[in-house]
Design an enzyme around this catalytic site. Structure first.
Site, PDB file in Angstrom:
ATOM      1  N   ASP A   1      -7.319  67.434  13.494  1.00 20.36           N
ATOM      2  CA  ASP A   1      -6.614  68.652  13.092  1.00 20.36           C
ATOM      3  C   ASP A   1      -6.021  68.493  11.697  1.00 20.36           C
ATOM      4  OD1 ASP A   1      -5.795  71.208  13.446  1.00 20.36           O
ATOM      5  OD2 ASP A   1      -4.184  70.754  14.861  1.00 20.36           O
TER       6      ASP A   1
ATOM      7  N   ASN B   1     -11.939  77.507  19.044  1.00 22.92           N
ATOM      8  CA  ASN B   1     -12.277  77.655  17.615  1.00 22.92           C
ATOM      9  C   ASN B   1     -13.424  78.646  17.484  1.00 22.92           C
ATOM     10  OD1 ASN B   1     -12.022  74.077  16.864  1.00 22.92           O
ATOM     11  ND2 ASN B   1     -10.448  75.662  16.738  1.00 22.92           N
TER      12      ASN B   1
HETATM   13  C1  IPE Z   1      -9.385  71.154  12.226  1.00 17.57           C
HETATM   14  O1  IPE Z   1      -8.692  71.693  11.169  1.00 17.57           O
HETATM   15  C2  IPE Z   1     -10.867  71.393  12.098  1.00 17.57           C
HETATM   16  C3  IPE Z   1     -11.458  72.301  13.081  1.00 17.57           C
HETATM   17  C4  IPE Z   1     -10.833  72.943  14.028  1.00 17.57           C
HETATM   18  C5  IPE Z   1     -12.893  72.491  12.967  1.00 17.57           C
HETATM   19  P1  IPE Z   1      -8.013  73.132  11.258  1.00 17.57           P
HETATM   20  O2  IPE Z   1      -8.966  74.128  10.652  1.00 17.57           O
HETATM   21  O3  IPE Z   1      -7.562  73.424  12.631  1.00 17.57           O
HETATM   22  O4  IPE Z   1      -6.793  72.915  10.276  1.00 17.57           O
HETATM   23  P2  IPE Z   1      -5.340  73.582  10.330  1.00 17.57           P
HETATM   24  O5  IPE Z   1      -4.817  73.454  11.731  1.00 17.57           O
HETATM   25  O6  IPE Z   1      -5.521  75.010   9.908  1.00 17.57           O
HETATM   26  O7  IPE Z   1      -4.551  72.778   9.345  1.00 17.57           O
HETATM   27 MG    MG Z   2      -5.739  73.367  13.579  1.00 12.58          MG
END
Ligand code: IPE
Ligand code: MG
Length: 243
Positions: free
Chosen positions: A2, A50
């Site tokens: 994350d 996601n």
């Molecule tokens: C993690 O980074 C990567 C994936 C979920 C693919 P994020 O995109 O969740 O990063 P933040 O939480 O916005 O910082």
């Molecule tokens: Mg994230």
């Protein structure tokens, strides 16, 4: 894994650059895992949530990034004796991504060192739903009695049936939550939370987490080694509860 978005935001960069940097971080950690003979390394790369909740443009970028990562890292995985596996509802990913995944798995399947498992389109609750569906089918087919169902029957229908439960879970970016990751499997897993954002995470930081883990005492609901239980069998009933 994350913190890609926050890594980019802190630099006034677009989110996709954070994801690119996050993908770069993967091979450092994988290489370190291979050097210390870590048998299993599982990365939560892309959750079901996601997939459902992020804008289509970000999801399709992440899919292209995954394909590109696989294409350019299979050679490195072979050099490091790493084989790659996946867990999740991967059949719901775009066909061309699934083909790349299949290709990378086949190209690394002969390796005997670290197994790198990518959790892709993964959610722990949906994993349990899938496991219960398969278990139910088996119960019907083999006429198994419900009283005979054990924890192992659930365990062996999980995506991770072939893997041991994780010893250590590392959460980057300081979030104090599990976010639907391996819920069944982490019952007794040690948790390590670091404020470091995933794109800044390196093998050294994994080693620090492992060192911290090695200092912990795992009791699995039991007692410390060598600690003796009190003899309370003759304690009168009126002294059991402090009033
Ligand atoms: C993690 O980074 C990567 C994936 C979920 C693919 P994020 O995109 O969740 O990063 P933040 O939480 O916005 O910082
Ligand atoms: Mg994230």
């Amino acid at each position: 894994m994350d913190g890609n978005g926050r890594w980019a935001g802190k630099r006034r960069l677009k989110r996709f650059l954070g994801h690119q940097q996050g993908a770069e971080a993967v091979h450092f950690v994988v290489e370190t895992a291979s050097r210390i003979d870590l048998p299993w390394l599982t990365l939560y790369a892309f959750s079901l949530e996601n997939n459902l909740r992020r804008p289509k443009t970000e999801v399709s970028f992440l899919m292209r990034l995954l394909s590109a990562y696989l294409t350019s890292n299979v050679q490195r995985m072979n050099d490091n004796n790493v084989r790659i596996h996946y867990v999740g509802r991967t059949h719901e990913l775009p066909n061309e991504v699934q083909e790349r995944m299949q290709w990378a798995a086949e190209a690394t399947q002969q390796n005997t060192g670290t197994t790198l498992t990518l959790a892709l389109n993964y959610g722990a609750r949906s994993e349990l739903v899938d496991a219960f569906k398969r278990l139910y089918a088996e119960i019907e087919q083999k006429h198994i009695r419900l009283d005979d169902i054990t924890e192992q029957d659930i365990q062996r229908h999980l995506y991770t049936a072939h893997m041991p439960d994780p010893d250590l879970l590392i959460r980057t970016s300081g979030e104090m939550r599990i976010s639907n990751y391996l819920l069944w499997q982490i019952a007794y897993t040690e948790i390590f939370v670091t404020n470091r954002l995933w794109p800044d995470f390196r093998g050294l930081h994994m080693l620090e987490a492992i060192e911290d883990f090695q200092r912990r005492e795992r009791r699995y609901g039991g007692l410390s080694d060598g600690s003796e239980s009190d003899d309370v069998t003759s304690l009168p009933a009126n002294q059991l509860v402090n009033s």
